[in-house]
Design an enzyme around this catalytic site. Structure first.
Site, PDB file in Angstrom:
ATOM      1  CG  ASP A  37      -0.246   0.047   2.506  1.00 26.82           C
ATOM      2  OD1 ASP A  37       0.977   0.227   2.513  1.00 26.82           O
ATOM      3  OD2 ASP A  37      -0.921  -0.064   3.543  1.00 26.82           O
ATOM      4  CG  ASP A  91      -6.123  -5.373   1.949  1.00 28.40           C
ATOM      5  OD1 ASP A  91      -6.708  -4.602   1.155  1.00 28.40           O
ATOM      6  OD2 ASP A  91      -5.783  -5.028   3.089  1.00 28.40           O
ATOM      7  CB  CYS A 134     -12.949 -25.922   7.706  1.00 30.43           C
ATOM      8  SG  CYS A 134     -11.305 -25.276   7.316  1.00 30.43           S
ATOM      9  CB  CYS A 139      -7.762 -25.778   7.273  1.00 34.64           C
ATOM     10  SG  CYS A 139      -8.013 -25.504   9.040  1.00 34.64           S
ATOM     11  CB  CYS A 150     -10.822 -28.056  10.606  1.00 32.51           C
ATOM     12  SG  CYS A 150     -11.301 -26.352  11.000  1.00 32.51           S
ATOM     13  CG  HIS A 204     -10.158 -22.174  10.929  1.00 31.78           C
ATOM     14  ND1 HIS A 204     -10.777 -23.123  10.155  1.00 31.78           N
ATOM     15  CD2 HIS A 204     -11.098 -21.208  11.169  1.00 31.78           C
ATOM     16  CE1 HIS A 204     -12.039 -22.766   9.954  1.00 31.78           C
ATOM     17  NE2 HIS A 204     -12.264 -21.604  10.551  1.00 31.78           N
TER      18      HIS A 204
HETATM   19 ZN   LIG Z   1     -10.263 -25.032   9.382  1.00 31.82          ZN
END
Ligand SMILES: [Zn+2]
Length: 403
Positions: free
Chosen positions: A95, A297, A335, A337, A340, A366
């Site tokens: 930025d 963002d 999820c 990930c 998880c 996460h």
């Molecule tokens: Zn997750």
């Protein structure tokens, strides 16, 4: 001379679109979420994790203001530019520093030349202008540079917002001029091609882009649609590689923000990326994709993660809540990930309540996975013509409340 950045549309559904942005450090698909690495680090997340399939972030954002104050852009230039300094080979957007000057520092004095302010670090007097911002961003060697703008308060009255928008338009011209000079002088620390045009990054397969930095202009005008329209016309007149909507998510009502995006984004050049700065929740991302935005963002995934809040497909989950004490389910049952797959709400709550730093690490991971995966699903939905259905179901899910 080839372009510093290229945009290709892949598919559209209403105003929502998916496309490819080619930068000198690789190509990536949009809509895209850029994790925020304020001081050159995405807080609590290792770069290996950002690159691995769980997150697979293709571009991150770094803050010019913060890196300019500490460690200083000359330190980063001496270390070979920001990519080498932090150990990240994918794309970086910086930025301009404008937003931080207007939100963090004291004793601002805005003049035609620039902004005088006191550093929030040591109270020292600093001066930031379009020229200084371009010089700092050249030393950082980011792949996408933002023009230096003034950010008026969200509720700025028409007169004040007009004066600010006009100043931003003049600063856009000065940003562009200094940026071009710096490119000619070879000041860009992140160049991926030498003077002969040969590239040591050819292996990245980004054909047709020049190896130079790209620069985006910023549309301002607070919540006044006439000013937003004029700001857009004046920014396009200067000419940039992409265009951003700045000055939203700064205290205005959510419906007002959606309306400004709805009225501005579809009018932005269709052959360049459109970036909505600093926004927002997962719901905001989906809603603004529907209004024509390509890039986002936000600090929320990591900041809220550090504060014990998880974003899930059924809305926000506060890990401090006593109801999770013996809950063996993952944060989000939908999820995939690594957090998880491995850990329960009960364990994460225990880590958080005992002040273990791993709590912030796992919740940040996460949350980033959830934001990045949401964008992946958005892209898929647009490609297969199912975005309208995806959007409806996503909003029903996140609005239903965590059980
Ligand atoms: Zn997750």
């Amino acid at each position: 001379m080839s372009d510093a950045l290229l945009w290709r549309t892949l598919a559209r559904e209403g105003e929502a679109r998916t496309g490819v942005i080619l930068t000198r450090r690789g190509a990536f698909e949009t809509p895209v979420f850029m994790p925020v690495g304020t001081l050159g680090s995405v807080k609590g997340v290792r770069f290996e994790e950002l690159e691995a399939t769980d997150l697979d972030a293709s571009i991150i954002l770094a803050n010019t203001y913060h890196l300019w104050l500490r460690p200083g852009h000359e330190v980063i230039r001496a270390c070979g530019g920001l990519h080498k300094f932090i150990g990240w080979g994918r794309a970086i957007l910086t930025d301009s520093g404008g937003f931080q000057v207007f939100s963090l520092s004291d004793l601002r004095r805005v003049s035609e030349g620039g902004v005088e302010f006191r550093s929030h670090v040591d109270g020292g007097l600093c001066f930031l202008s379009p020229e200084v911002s371009m010089e700092v961003q050249a030393a950082l060697g980011s792949d996408i540079v933002m023009a230096f703008d003034e950010c008026p308060p969200g509720q700025a009255a028409h007169d004040a917002a007009r004066a600010s928008m006009e100043l931003t338009a003049r600063w856009a011209r000065r940003s562009r001029a200094r940026f071009d000079e710096l490119q000619r002088e070879g000041a860009d620390a992140g160049q991926t091609r030498d003077a002969n045009g040969s590239s040591d990054e050819a292996r990245m397969g980004v054909d047709g882009v020049s190896g130079r930095q790209a620069i985006f202009g910023i549309v301002q005008g607070a919540t006044h649609l006439d000013l937003r329209r004029e700001s857009l016309a004046r920014t396009v007149e200067v000419g940039f590689d992409g265009y951003a909507i700045g000055g939203l998510s700064v205290g205005e009502e959510k419906e007002v923000m959606y309306e400004v995006v709805e009225r501005v984004a579809p009018s932005m050049p269709s052959d360049a990326p459109r970036y909505l700065m600093g926004v927002g929740t997962p719901e905001d991302l989906v809603e603004c994709v529907a209004r024509g935005v390509d890039m986002f963002d936000c600090v929320m995934p990591t900041r809220n993660g550090r504060n014990g809040q998880a974003f899930t497909s059924r809305g926000k989950l506060n890990i401090k809540n006593a109801r999770w004490t013996t809950d063996t389910r993952p944060l989000d049952e939908l999820c995939a990930c690594s957090v998880c797959r491995r850990h329960s709400r009960a364990y994460l709550r225990h880590l958080y309540m005992t002040g273990e730093m791993l709590a912030a690490v796992l919740l940040s991971h996460h949350n980033l996975a959830f934001f990045l995966d949401t964008m992946r699903r958005v892209r898929q939905a647009i490609r297969s013509g199912e975005f309208t259905r995806f959007r409806r179901e996503f909003l029903v899910g996140t609005g239903s409340g965590v059980e």
